[in-house]
Design a protein around this motif. Structure first.
Motif, mmCIF file in Angstrom:
data_model
loop_
_atom_site.group_PDB
_atom_site.id
_atom_site.type_symbol
_atom_site.label_atom_id
_atom_site.label_comp_id
_atom_site.label_asym_id
_atom_site.label_seq_id
_atom_site.Cartn_x
_atom_site.Cartn_y
_atom_site.Cartn_z
ATOM 1 N N LEU A 167 0.829 -1.207 0.000
ATOM 2 C CA LEU A 167 0.000 0.000 0.000
ATOM 3 C C LEU A 167 0.866 1.261 0.000
ATOM 4 O O LEU A 167 0.576 2.230 -0.723
ATOM 5 C CB LEU A 167 -0.921 -0.005 1.223
ATOM 6 N N ALA A 168 1.930 1.261 0.797
ATOM 7 C CA ALA A 168 2.805 2.435 0.861
ATOM 8 C C ALA A 168 3.535 2.654 -0.466
ATOM 9 O O ALA A 168 3.671 3.793 -0.935
ATOM 10 C CB ALA A 168 3.818 2.287 2.000
ATOM 11 N N GLY A 169 4.008 1.570 -1.072
ATOM 12 C CA GLY A 169 4.681 1.697 -2.362
ATOM 13 C C GLY A 169 3.769 2.251 -3.431
ATOM 14 O O GLY A 169 4.159 3.126 -4.221
ATOM 15 N N ALA A 170 2.535 1.767 -3.461
ATOM 16 C CA ALA A 170 1.556 2.264 -4.431
ATOM 17 C C ALA A 170 1.264 3.740 -4.193
ATOM 18 O O ALA A 170 1.204 4.546 -5.131
ATOM 19 C CB ALA A 170 0.270 1.450 -4.343
ATOM 20 N N TYR A 200 -1.016 1.933 -13.283
ATOM 21 C CA TYR A 200 0.182 1.105 -13.493
ATOM 22 C C TYR A 200 1.287 1.503 -12.529
ATOM 23 O O TYR A 200 1.998 0.635 -12.008
ATOM 24 C CB TYR A 200 0.671 1.225 -14.938
ATOM 25 N N SER A 201 1.441 2.789 -12.284
ATOM 26 C CA SER A 201 2.450 3.244 -11.325
ATOM 27 C C SER A 201 2.161 2.702 -9.929
ATOM 28 O O SER A 201 3.084 2.391 -9.174
ATOM 29 C CB SER A 201 2.497 4.777 -11.290
ATOM 30 N N ALA A 202 0.870 2.587 -9.586
ATOM 31 C CA ALA A 202 0.499 2.039 -8.281
ATOM 32 C C ALA A 202 0.970 0.592 -8.146
ATOM 33 O O ALA A 202 1.563 0.203 -7.126
ATOM 34 C CB ALA A 202 -1.012 2.137 -8.085
ATOM 35 N N ILE A 203 0.727 -0.208 -9.183
ATOM 36 C CA ILE A 203 1.136 -1.618 -9.141
ATOM 37 C C ILE A 203 2.659 -1.731 -9.135
ATOM 38 O O ILE A 203 3.240 -2.495 -8.351
ATOM 39 C CB ILE A 203 0.551 -2.385 -10.339
ATOM 40 N N LEU A 204 3.304 -0.954 -9.997
ATOM 41 C CA LEU A 204 4.763 -1.001 -10.081
ATOM 42 C C LEU A 204 5.405 -0.493 -8.787
ATOM 43 O O LEU A 204 6.386 -1.065 -8.303
ATOM 44 C CB LEU A 204 5.242 -0.158 -11.273
ATOM 45 N N GLY A 205 4.847 0.574 -8.213
ATOM 46 C CA GLY A 205 5.370 1.096 -6.952
ATOM 47 C C GLY A 205 5.245 0.098 -5.820
ATOM 48 O O GLY A 205 6.156 -0.058 -5.002
ATOM 49 N N ALA A 206 4.107 -0.607 -5.777
ATOM 50 C CA ALA A 206 3.913 -1.642 -4.763
ATOM 51 C C ALA A 206 4.951 -2.746 -4.919
ATOM 52 O O ALA A 206 5.542 -3.219 -3.935
ATOM 53 C CB ALA A 206 2.500 -2.212 -4.880
ATOM 54 N N PHE A 207 5.199 -3.150 -6.164
ATOM 55 C CA PHE A 207 6.184 -4.206 -6.421
ATOM 56 C C PHE A 207 7.591 -3.758 -6.035
ATOM 57 O O PHE A 207 8.332 -4.505 -5.374
ATOM 58 C CB PHE A 207 6.145 -4.599 -7.903
ATOM 59 N N VAL A 208 7.966 -2.551 -6.423
ATOM 60 C CA VAL A 208 9.321 -2.059 -6.150
ATOM 61 C C VAL A 208 9.572 -1.946 -4.652
ATOM 62 O O VAL A 208 10.612 -2.386 -4.138
ATOM 63 C CB VAL A 208 9.542 -0.692 -6.834
ATOM 64 N N PHE A 209 8.619 -1.373 -3.921
ATOM 65 C CA PHE A 209 8.840 -1.172 -2.487
ATOM 66 C C PHE A 209 8.802 -2.496 -1.726
ATOM 67 O O PHE A 209 9.590 -2.704 -0.799
ATOM 68 C CB PHE A 209 7.791 -0.216 -1.925
ATOM 69 N N LEU A 210 7.903 -3.404 -2.114
ATOM 70 C CA LEU A 210 7.870 -4.720 -1.479
ATOM 71 C C LEU A 210 9.155 -5.489 -1.765
ATOM 72 O O LEU A 210 9.692 -6.172 -0.883
ATOM 73 C CB LEU A 210 6.666 -5.514 -1.976
ATOM 74 N N THR A 211 9.676 -5.358 -2.982
ATOM 75 C CA THR A 211 10.944 -6.001 -3.333
ATOM 76 C C THR A 211 12.089 -5.436 -2.491
ATOM 77 O O THR A 211 12.936 -6.192 -1.982
ATOM 78 C CB THR A 211 11.259 -5.799 -4.825
ATOM 79 N N ALA A 212 12.118 -4.116 -2.325
ATOM 80 C CA ALA A 212 13.166 -3.484 -1.510
ATOM 81 C C ALA A 212 13.093 -3.968 -0.069
ATOM 82 O O ALA A 212 14.125 -4.270 0.552
ATOM 83 C CB ALA A 212 13.021 -1.965 -1.578
ATOM 84 N N ASP A 213 11.892 -4.061 0.479
ATOM 85 C CA ASP A 213 11.740 -4.522 1.868
ATOM 86 C C ASP A 213 12.141 -5.987 2.006
ATOM 87 O O ASP A 213 12.808 -6.375 2.973
ATOM 88 C CB ASP A 213 10.296 -4.319 2.323
#
Length: 337
Positions: free
Chosen positions: A76-79, A287-300
């Protein structure tokens, strides 16, 4: 161009965008499963399903109470941060606008730390104070930057000054409250020990922001035009800018109050998204919401895995990756300079 060629072009465009959405959604689900399985307690997917729906399992219960909230908060935060970056770039017509770079995240973090340190009885209102702080920072940066023309250099310098000021204040208050406190976790961008209450706060904020974004999409596209042209077709440019900025600050502030200040996510994700789905905000925002969620979850997830049993916060990993990308964006085109 013939009708057949137009249809073929439209079909290829639709296929590209649809593929990008499907692939990213699948990657997000896969990363969520990977994040669930990584940690000190080893459980399988079968164990998780059995422990949730069939019979009680202590290890599964721990995973549900500790890892699941963390995963949900990260998504949610990444999105939210990614969409916030998209909106700010549309408002400022500047591809380098980012909640972290222009000081919104640091100001939001300071106000959240302030209420947590001085008024712990109402610390549950940290997201509200965070929103006020973020909006204050945006107004300061916008007013100062627009006076000399909204150039990238001026925006970055003013944002850097505002960000540094509020970061110093946040660090000072965070240290005064003790290194293991909630306030310090906001300063350091630490996501561990998140609860379902945090998930609820993030979910409500993101849901409100998503609804508001529906009304912002058309205006975001029109703001890409000149102020005179946008005004000639009936758009109140100043009011639209402030309204869209408020939505961006809401999303950024809610994220900052829960996971701390994170830089560069709102900068990197929109650039990647534009390459894949184009500049139309009807496609760019979701799309940015989905990509942002993926990027931040991956970083964590990487932060929990590469230094196990210790952790590297997602905000640090984003800074390590985002710094060089930011420099590349500055150098690749004169219009960013």
């Amino acid at each position: 161009m013939t009708a057949k060629e137009k249809f073929k072009k439209a079909w290829n465009s639709w296929l590209k965008v649809t593929t990008a959405f499907v692939v990213m959604a699948v990657l997000l689900v896969v990363m969520a499963f990977c994040s669930t399985l990584i940690g000190g307690i080893s459980v399988s997917v079968a164990d998780i399903f059995k422990g949730i729906f069939v019979e009680y399992n202590r290890d599964v219960a721990i995973v549900v109470e500790l890892r699941f909230p963390r995963i949900c908060v990260s998504i949610l935060a990444g999105a939210a941060m990614a969409v916030s970056g998209v909106l700010l770039q549309a408002v400022m017509r500047n591809p380098l606008a980012d909640p972290g770079i222009i000081g919104i995240s640091s100001s939001s973090a300071f106000f959240a730390v302030l209420v947590t340190a001085l008024l712990p009885a109402i610390s549950f209102l940290a997201p509200v104070f965070s929103f006020v702080g973020g909006l204050l920072a945006f107004i300061i940066v916008y007013v100062l930057a627009i006076k000399g023309g909204m150039s990238s250099t001026r925006l970055i310098l003013i944002g850097l000054a505002v960000s540094t000021f509020f970061t110093a204040l946040s660090t000072a208050f965070g240290q005064l409250t003790g290194g293991s406190s909630f306030a310090q976790s906001i300063v350091d961008g630490i996501i561990k020990s998140k609860t379902w209450d945090d998930v609820l706060v993030m979910a409500i904020s993101v849901a409100v922001g998503a609804v508001l974004c529906i009304f912002c999409v058309k205006r975001c596209n029109l703001l890409s035009l000149s102020d005179r042209l946008a005004g000639s077709i009936g758009i109140n440019v100043p009011r639209s800018r402030f309204a869209i900025s408020a939505v961006a600050v809401l999303l950024s502030a809610a994220s900052t109050a829960i996971v701390g200040a994170v830089s560069f996510l709102g900068l990197i994700v929109p650039h990647i998204a534009r390459l894949l789905v184009g500049n139309d905000h009807r496609k760019l925002i979701p799309y940015s919401a989905i990509l942002g969620a993926f990027v931040f979850l991956t970083a964590d997830t990487l932060g929990r895995w590469i230094a196990y049993p210790y952790e590297i916060s997602a905000s640090i990993l984003m800074a390590v990756v985002g710094g060089p990308v930011f420099i590349v964006l500055l150098l690749r085109s004169k219009k960013y300079a």
